[in-house]
Every structure is written in structure tokens, then in C-alpha cells.
Design an enzyme around this catalytic site. Structure first.
Site, mmCIF file in Angstrom:
data_model
loop_
_atom_site.group_PDB
_atom_site.id
_atom_site.type_symbol
_atom_site.label_atom_id
_atom_site.label_comp_id
_atom_site.label_asym_id
_atom_site.label_seq_id
_atom_site.Cartn_x
_atom_site.Cartn_y
_atom_site.Cartn_z
ATOM 1 N N CYS A 112 -20.350 -33.066 36.444
ATOM 2 C CA CYS A 112 -19.363 -33.461 35.432
ATOM 3 C C CYS A 112 -18.555 -34.692 35.846
ATOM 4 C CB CYS A 112 -18.417 -32.307 35.133
ATOM 5 S SG CYS A 112 -19.275 -30.794 34.747
ATOM 6 N N HIS A 255 -11.975 -34.250 32.121
ATOM 7 C CA HIS A 255 -13.278 -33.684 31.769
ATOM 8 C C HIS A 255 -13.023 -32.430 30.939
ATOM 9 C CE1 HIS A 255 -16.971 -31.642 31.834
ATOM 10 N NE2 HIS A 255 -16.625 -30.763 32.753
ATOM 11 N N ASN A 285 -18.129 -28.166 26.667
ATOM 12 C CA ASN A 285 -18.255 -28.903 27.922
ATOM 13 C C ASN A 285 -19.573 -29.681 27.890
ATOM 14 O OD1 ASN A 285 -18.770 -29.681 30.565
ATOM 15 N ND2 ASN A 285 -18.044 -27.770 31.473
HETATM 16 O O1 UT7 Z 1 -17.665 -28.403 34.032
HETATM 17 C C1 UT7 Z 1 -17.066 -28.039 35.230
HETATM 18 C C2 UT7 Z 1 -17.399 -26.704 35.630
HETATM 19 N N1 UT7 Z 1 -17.067 -25.630 34.750
HETATM 20 C C3 UT7 Z 1 -15.825 -25.198 34.554
HETATM 21 O O2 UT7 Z 1 -14.866 -25.840 34.875
HETATM 22 C C4 UT7 Z 1 -15.657 -23.821 33.981
HETATM 23 C C5 UT7 Z 1 -14.652 -23.058 34.803
HETATM 24 N N2 UT7 Z 1 -14.488 -21.686 34.425
HETATM 25 C C6 UT7 Z 1 -13.996 -21.264 33.228
HETATM 26 O O3 UT7 Z 1 -13.756 -22.067 32.342
HETATM 27 C C7 UT7 Z 1 -13.715 -19.793 33.039
HETATM 28 O O4 UT7 Z 1 -13.786 -19.155 34.295
HETATM 29 C C8 UT7 Z 1 -14.688 -19.095 32.046
HETATM 30 C C9 UT7 Z 1 -14.409 -19.555 30.640
HETATM 31 C C10 UT7 Z 1 -16.122 -19.399 32.419
HETATM 32 C C11 UT7 Z 1 -14.498 -17.578 32.087
HETATM 33 O O5 UT7 Z 1 -13.130 -17.267 31.812
HETATM 34 P P1 UT7 Z 1 -12.355 -16.222 32.729
HETATM 35 O O6 UT7 Z 1 -11.015 -16.056 32.134
HETATM 36 O O7 UT7 Z 1 -12.441 -16.736 34.146
HETATM 37 O O8 UT7 Z 1 -13.173 -14.911 32.504
HETATM 38 P P2 UT7 Z 1 -13.983 -14.027 33.575
HETATM 39 O O9 UT7 Z 1 -15.188 -14.758 34.054
HETATM 40 O O10 UT7 Z 1 -13.012 -13.516 34.596
HETATM 41 O O11 UT7 Z 1 -14.454 -12.828 32.651
HETATM 42 C C12 UT7 Z 1 -13.525 -11.933 32.041
HETATM 43 C C13 UT7 Z 1 -14.296 -10.927 31.212
HETATM 44 C C14 UT7 Z 1 -15.437 -10.249 31.957
HETATM 45 O O12 UT7 Z 1 -15.481 -8.893 31.564
HETATM 46 P P3 UT7 Z 1 -14.860 -7.739 32.491
HETATM 47 O O13 UT7 Z 1 -15.616 -7.852 33.788
HETATM 48 O O14 UT7 Z 1 -13.411 -8.087 32.633
HETATM 49 O O15 UT7 Z 1 -15.117 -6.528 31.734
HETATM 50 C C15 UT7 Z 1 -16.663 -10.948 31.437
HETATM 51 O O16 UT7 Z 1 -17.821 -10.147 31.492
HETATM 52 O O17 UT7 Z 1 -14.905 -11.563 30.074
HETATM 53 C C16 UT7 Z 1 -16.276 -11.214 30.012
HETATM 54 N N3 UT7 Z 1 -17.004 -12.328 29.409
HETATM 55 C C17 UT7 Z 1 -17.160 -12.457 28.080
HETATM 56 N N4 UT7 Z 1 -16.777 -11.677 27.037
HETATM 57 C C18 UT7 Z 1 -17.082 -12.100 25.805
HETATM 58 C C19 UT7 Z 1 -17.565 -13.388 30.021
HETATM 59 N N5 UT7 Z 1 -18.116 -14.207 29.107
HETATM 60 C C20 UT7 Z 1 -17.869 -13.644 27.894
HETATM 61 C C21 UT7 Z 1 -18.172 -14.013 26.570
HETATM 62 N N6 UT7 Z 1 -17.757 -13.234 25.576
HETATM 63 N N7 UT7 Z 1 -18.834 -15.150 26.273
#
Ligand code: UT7
Length: 328
Positions: A112, A255, A285
């Protein structure tokens, strides 16, 4: 002596994939995606479009805006993690499409952060060597080709697009557009954002395909924390080097990964939300393309005036990060 932006262009494919479309593909919801990321829709390239095609759309517009012909280019740098094929370079494939017969061409891979790395390289080439006068830099991605459409934790985040800048020299330092820059990498975190297979470590095999190792894999929350820390640190270094206060920045152009990341970075820099350029809701993204898409919107919308400071900052797999202070 310095460099200036002669023209900017961008291209996004026509097909729009909304959060509601994704609800029908994986176990997710518009509500989850919007609150966790700020994304509402993203663009998806057609099956027959490769990254060089997206890059070509953006490059043609940037050349038109610059008022120069492709033959005038001395170099083309394409930043991408979704190159058309491992080799030849996507930059060479693009060269042929544009008819930029006098350019030398290469790809640059910094995920990125790719467009900002490419800007730094182009700046160095233009200022160090008088034979280089005009360089095209492009961030272009067909991320839909490496996303695992069965993995809800990643497939909702990414989109396709391209952003291009034509750079040239300027005679006096007053016109110089790159005021300060900071680039960094940390190879200790190579495994938190990667495509595990398809390279020399793990060549393609029936097993790697069965294990879905050719798709992008990300430890989202770890990447989130690293992203905020690295971008804030890097932006502060750039502001310090330039002797510019955060209040003097017209636009923070980060980004476009996740609006929560963008808000956190802005908050820690003391930049109000009205000073943060965001289009993540419309494109998701787009990795190396994202800052180019923002800059094109700023240019075409007349959202910055000459002399305004734009603080560009990016973060991605590698890990890599980069910040550049632009004077518009
Ligand atoms: O481009 C540069 C690199 N990329 C980034 O900068 C992305 C960086 N990361 C993020 O933007 C965030 O970490 C995410 C958007 C990917 C995830 O958000 P989060 O608040 O960190 O969520 P999490 O990964 O801690 O997941 C929370 C919950 C999980 O369920 P449990 O374990 O709490 O029951 C996931 O399984 O959300 C669940 N989950 C979803 N639920 C519905 C993960 N993806 C989804 C989804 N829909 N698409």
C-alpha cells in the site's frame, strides 16, 4: 531545482460491488462493514481487465492533464501487488499500451506504500540526473484477483483502481512540490500481511491451491495497530523535517484502509477530521492506488490551492510505510 506534478489521472472500473451484494456472498452485513471500516462500496474490474489496463486508463488521463505525449516520458514506474504476471513487468506492458517508446520501465513492490515509494524514487531520479525530465508514476491494483471471496475478514475490504502522476522538473525551489519525505520498512512483520504461495518459497502446486495460499491473508487487528503507530511516527518526522506544524496542513491524505485508522492517525497528529481526505466509503482499500485516487479527486475538484500543504501517508505489507509532504 526540484520537481512538480504536471498532471494527475485516475481510473476505476465500472462495476460497483456494494456491502449488500457482499451480504449475499459471505456471512457479513452492511452494518458490520460500515461501522468497522467505513466502506460502503468498492469497484471490481472486469474479468478481461488486468492491472495494466487499469493503469493505462489512469495514465492516459494524467498525460492529458499534463499536456504531454507518452513519447516524452523518460521512465514509467508501476507500484502494484497485483501485477499482470510475475514477469515481464506491468510497467513494460503499460509502456506498449501507451506507446511510451523512450521510457525505461519497472515495477516497484511496497504494497500500500507503493505510490509514495515510487514518488520518492522518481523525485531522486529527476533531481539527481539531468537526462531524466519526465516520469510517470502509477499505483494500480486489481485486488479482486487476489482476494479470497470466501474469507469475510478480508474480502469486504478491498477494491480495484489506479492513480497516476506525471512528474517533471521545476527551475526554482519555490515550485518544488516535495517538501519532505520519510520512508521505512520492518521485515519482522512479513507474515501479518501476505500472499503465502506463488513465489520461489512456495511455488504453485495442487496443494497450495487446495490450501488457498494464493490469496491475500491478513492478521487484521495486528496490522491495524502497526498502521496507526507507523503512520503517526512517520508523519511527525516529515513535519519536523519540513518545519511545518500540523495546523498548517490543508489535507492529510492517508492510504484509504479503514476510516477508523484514518481518524486515529489524524487525532494523534492533531488534524481535525475536516482536514482528512477520505473516499474509502466509495472505493474501499485499493492498496497502491488509493492515494492516487484521492489526489486526482482533489485536483479535479479544485479542493487545494497553490501553496497548500498536503501530507500523504501510507502503510502496507512488508511492513512498509511512507509519508510525503507535498506543496500543491
Ligand atoms: O492496507 C493496509 C493494510 N490493511 C489494513 O490496514 C487493515 C487493518 N485492519 C483493519 O482494518 C481491521 O482490523 C479489520 C476491519 C480488518 C477488522 O476489524 P476489527 O475491529 O479489528 O475486527 P476483528 O478482526 O477483531 O473481528 C471482530 C469480529 C470477529 O468475531 P468474534 O471473533 O469477535 O466473534 C470476526 O470474526 O468480527 C468478525 N468479523 C466479521 N463479522 C462480520 C470479521 N470480519 C467480518 C465481516 N462481517 N466481514
Amino acid at each position: 531545482m526540484g520537481i512538480r506534478i504536471l498532471g494527475i489521472g485516475s481510473y476505476v472500473p465500472e462495476k460497483v460491488l456494494t456491502n449488500f451484494d457482499l451480504e449475499k456472498m459471505v456471512d457479513t452485513s452492511d452494518e458490520w462493514i460500515k461501522t468497522r471500516t467505513g466502506i460502503e462500496q468498492r469497484r471490481i474490474a472486469a474479468a478481461e481487465q488486468a492491472t495494466s489496463d487499469l493503469a493505462c486508463g489512469a495514465a492516459a488521463k494524467a498525460l492529458e492533464a499534463a499536456g504531454i505525449k507518452a513519447e516524452e516520458l523518460d521512465a514509467i514506474i508501476v507500484a502494484s501487488i497485483t501485477v499482470d504476471q510475475i514477469f515481464p513487468s506491468t510497467a513494460c506492458i503499460l509502456q506498449k499500451k501507451l506507446g511510451a517508446k523512450n521510457a525505461f520501465c519497472f515495477d516497484l513492490e511496497a504494497a500500500c506504500s507503493g505510490l509514495l515509494y515510487a514518488l520518492e524514487v522518481a523525485n531522486s531520479l529527476l533531481t539527481a540526473n539531468k537526462k531524466y525530465k519526465k516520469i510517470l508514476v502509477i499505483g494500480a491494483e486489481k485486488l479482486s484477483s487476489i482476494v479470497d471471496w470466501e474469507d469475510r475478514s478480508t474480502c469486504v475490504l478491498f477494491g480495484d483502481g489506479a492513480g497516476a502522476l506525471v512528474l517533471g522538473k521545476c527551475r526554482n525551489t519555490e515550485e518544488n512540490c516535495i517538501v519532505a519525505s520519510n520512508l521505512g520498512s520492518d521485515g519482522h512483520y512479513t507474515d501479518i500481511l501476505q500472499i503465502p504461495a506463488g513465489g520461489s518459497r512456495l511455488p504453485a502446486s495442487a496443494e497450495t491451491i487446495a490450501n488457498r495460499q494464493h490469496y491475500l491473508a491478513m492478521a487484521g487487528s495486528e496490522v491495524f495497530k502497526c498502521a496507526v503507530t507507523a503512520m503517526v511516527h512517520s508523519c511527525k518526522k516529515v513535519l519536523k523535517e519540513a518545519g511545518i506544524a500540523a495546523e498548517e496542513v490543508r489535507w492529510l491524505v492517508p492510504h484509504q484502509a479503514n476510516y477508523r485508522i484514518l481518524r486515529a492517525v489524524a487525532g494523534r497528529l492533531g488534524i481535525p477530521e475536516t482536514g482528512v481526505y477520505m473516499n474509502v466509503s466509495r472505493y474501499g482499500n485499493t492498496s497502491a492506488a488509493s492515494i492516487g485516487l484521492c489526489l486526482d479527486e482533489i485536483a479535479r475538484g479544485g479542493l487545494a490551492k497553490p501553496g497548500d500543504y498536503l501530507l500523504l501517508t501510507a502503510f502496507g505489507g512488508g511492513l512498509t510505510w511512507a509519508s510525503i509532504l507535498l506543496k500543491w
